[in-house]
Design a protein around this motif. Structure first.
Motif, mmCIF file in Angstrom:
data_model
loop_
_atom_site.group_PDB
_atom_site.id
_atom_site.type_symbol
_atom_site.label_atom_id
_atom_site.label_comp_id
_atom_site.label_asym_id
_atom_site.label_seq_id
_atom_site.Cartn_x
_atom_site.Cartn_y
_atom_site.Cartn_z
ATOM 1 N N HIS A 172 -1.989 -6.119 -9.330
ATOM 2 C CA HIS A 172 -1.557 -4.785 -8.889
ATOM 3 C C HIS A 172 -2.271 -3.680 -9.662
ATOM 4 O O HIS A 172 -3.059 -2.931 -9.093
ATOM 5 C CB HIS A 172 -0.042 -4.653 -9.046
ATOM 6 N N GLN A 210 -6.170 -2.012 -8.585
ATOM 7 C CA GLN A 210 -6.164 -0.598 -8.191
ATOM 8 C C GLN A 210 -7.197 0.184 -8.975
ATOM 9 O O GLN A 210 -7.952 0.988 -8.424
ATOM 10 C CB GLN A 210 -4.777 0.009 -8.452
ATOM 11 N N GLU A 266 -3.461 5.259 -6.926
ATOM 12 C CA GLU A 266 -2.689 4.150 -6.394
ATOM 13 C C GLU A 266 -3.155 3.857 -4.973
ATOM 14 O O GLU A 266 -4.089 4.486 -4.466
ATOM 15 C CB GLU A 266 -1.200 4.487 -6.462
ATOM 16 N N TRP A 267 -2.506 2.895 -4.306
ATOM 17 C CA TRP A 267 -3.005 2.434 -3.012
ATOM 18 C C TRP A 267 -3.131 3.542 -1.972
ATOM 19 O O TRP A 267 -4.128 3.544 -1.220
ATOM 20 C CB TRP A 267 -2.136 1.297 -2.488
ATOM 21 N N ILE A 317 -6.296 5.300 -2.821
ATOM 22 C CA ILE A 317 -7.441 4.413 -2.598
ATOM 23 C C ILE A 317 -7.797 4.357 -1.118
ATOM 24 O O ILE A 317 -8.979 4.339 -0.741
ATOM 25 C CB ILE A 317 -7.136 3.011 -3.170
#
Length: 312
Positions: free
Chosen positions: A33, A37, A173-174, A177
């Protein structure tokens, strides 16, 4: 990439198979995780900054042009800092920082573009020395405005903004991204579709115009794309300088100056460079972590001074 994921981690990778359930959970959080990232953010931001740097060097026909030195990154950072200070909301992963950063970056790039043209010649050409002076002055002014925003913010937000201004890949964070990936693909596609026109600009604006290139229109498209890419990178990870200068210059001797070869190579070079710099930043002085923007500046400033000496 695998080396960056595993290199000098405070949590050893063998903990993924540890008997202790708590240790296994911590290791899974780190390696599946948090660390992916960070590595993906470094790859995407490095590619974005390198591509936008190559585009700006093509627009201004100046090997010293890049988002950080021209004040474009500072404009984006000011917009993002205002969004953070005002605690503006998120909209499905697109935080308020991205649009405000884009406004700031586009405003800064437009100002540099206008001021960088020599007096009496508004159609073609740029004054190389004047362009850099305008960029440095604008960057200093925008940095002062950012300092004012920090001063007027509450202490906790001020600390977050200050650390973020030094370059911090851990913030991405995702959702950020995903935004970075979309921006990189869109910007790269625009650059490659305009490849013939950009190649013509390398000969000179007047010569390109004689070949049927709409010089002003191409400039405008490239500046907007470079501003959007720089804004997304700044909003996600803060101010990271000189990647847009280093990567194109490292790749140009190997791949030449043609857009269809140089731009993808610069993107790959920038991604690799920033990932390596971030690995160094978190492993050089354990347990301390150096902001990655400091590492890129330490590498980029000597190259900038060498190039400036050659140019002027």
């Amino acid at each position: 990439m695998a080396a960056s994921l595993c290199w000098k981690s405070a949590v050893p990778i063998r903990d993924l198979w540890a008997d202790d359930a708590a240790a296994r959970e911590v290791a899974r959080q780190v390696f599946f995780h948090l660390r992916p990232q960070r590595v993906l953010a470094g790859l995407l931001v490095g590619a974005i900054l390198a591509s936008s740097g190559a585009a700006l060097q093509a627009v201004f026909r100046n090997p010293l042009a890049e988002p950080y030195l021209l004040g474009i990154s500072a404009g984006g950072a000011l917009g993002a800092a205002i969004a953070v200070a005002l605690k503006l909301p998120q909209w499905g992963g697109f935080t308020a920082q991205v649009p405000l950063a884009f406004v700031g970056a586009l405003g800064a790039s437009t100002m540099v573009y206008r001021l960088g043209q020599p007096r009496g010649d508004f159609a073609f050409g740029f004054d190389r020395a004047g362009l850099l002076l305008c960029g440095v002055a604008l960057s200093a002014f925008l940095s002062a405005l950012m300092a004012l925003v920090v001063t007027l913010s509450n202490p906790l937000l001020a600390q977050q903004i200050t650390f973020w201004m030094l370059g911090d890949l851990t913030r991405a964070e995702w959702p950020e991204i995903r935004v970075l990936a979309i921006v990189l693909v869109t910007g790269t596609a625009l650059f490659l579709t305009a490849g013939r026109d950009i190649d013509a600009l390398q000969v000179g604006d007047e010569e390109a115009a004689s070949l049927g290139v709409e010089v002003k229109q191409v400039h405008r498209r490239l500046m907007i794309a470079a501003s959007l890419m720089s804004a997304a990178a700044v909003a996600a990870t803060g101010l990271i300088g000189f990647v847009g200068l280093l990567a194109p210059h490292l790749m140009r001797p190997l791949f030449g100056t043609r857009v269809r070869a140089l731009f993808p190579a610069a993107a790959i070079g920038g991604a690799t460079l920033l990932m390596l710099c971030d690995t160094l930043a978190r492993s050089a002085l354990p347990p301390l972590e150096i902001p990655v923007g400091i590492i890129t500046s330490l590498l980029g400033v000597p190259l900038f001074l060498w190039l400036a000496r050659k140019q002027f």
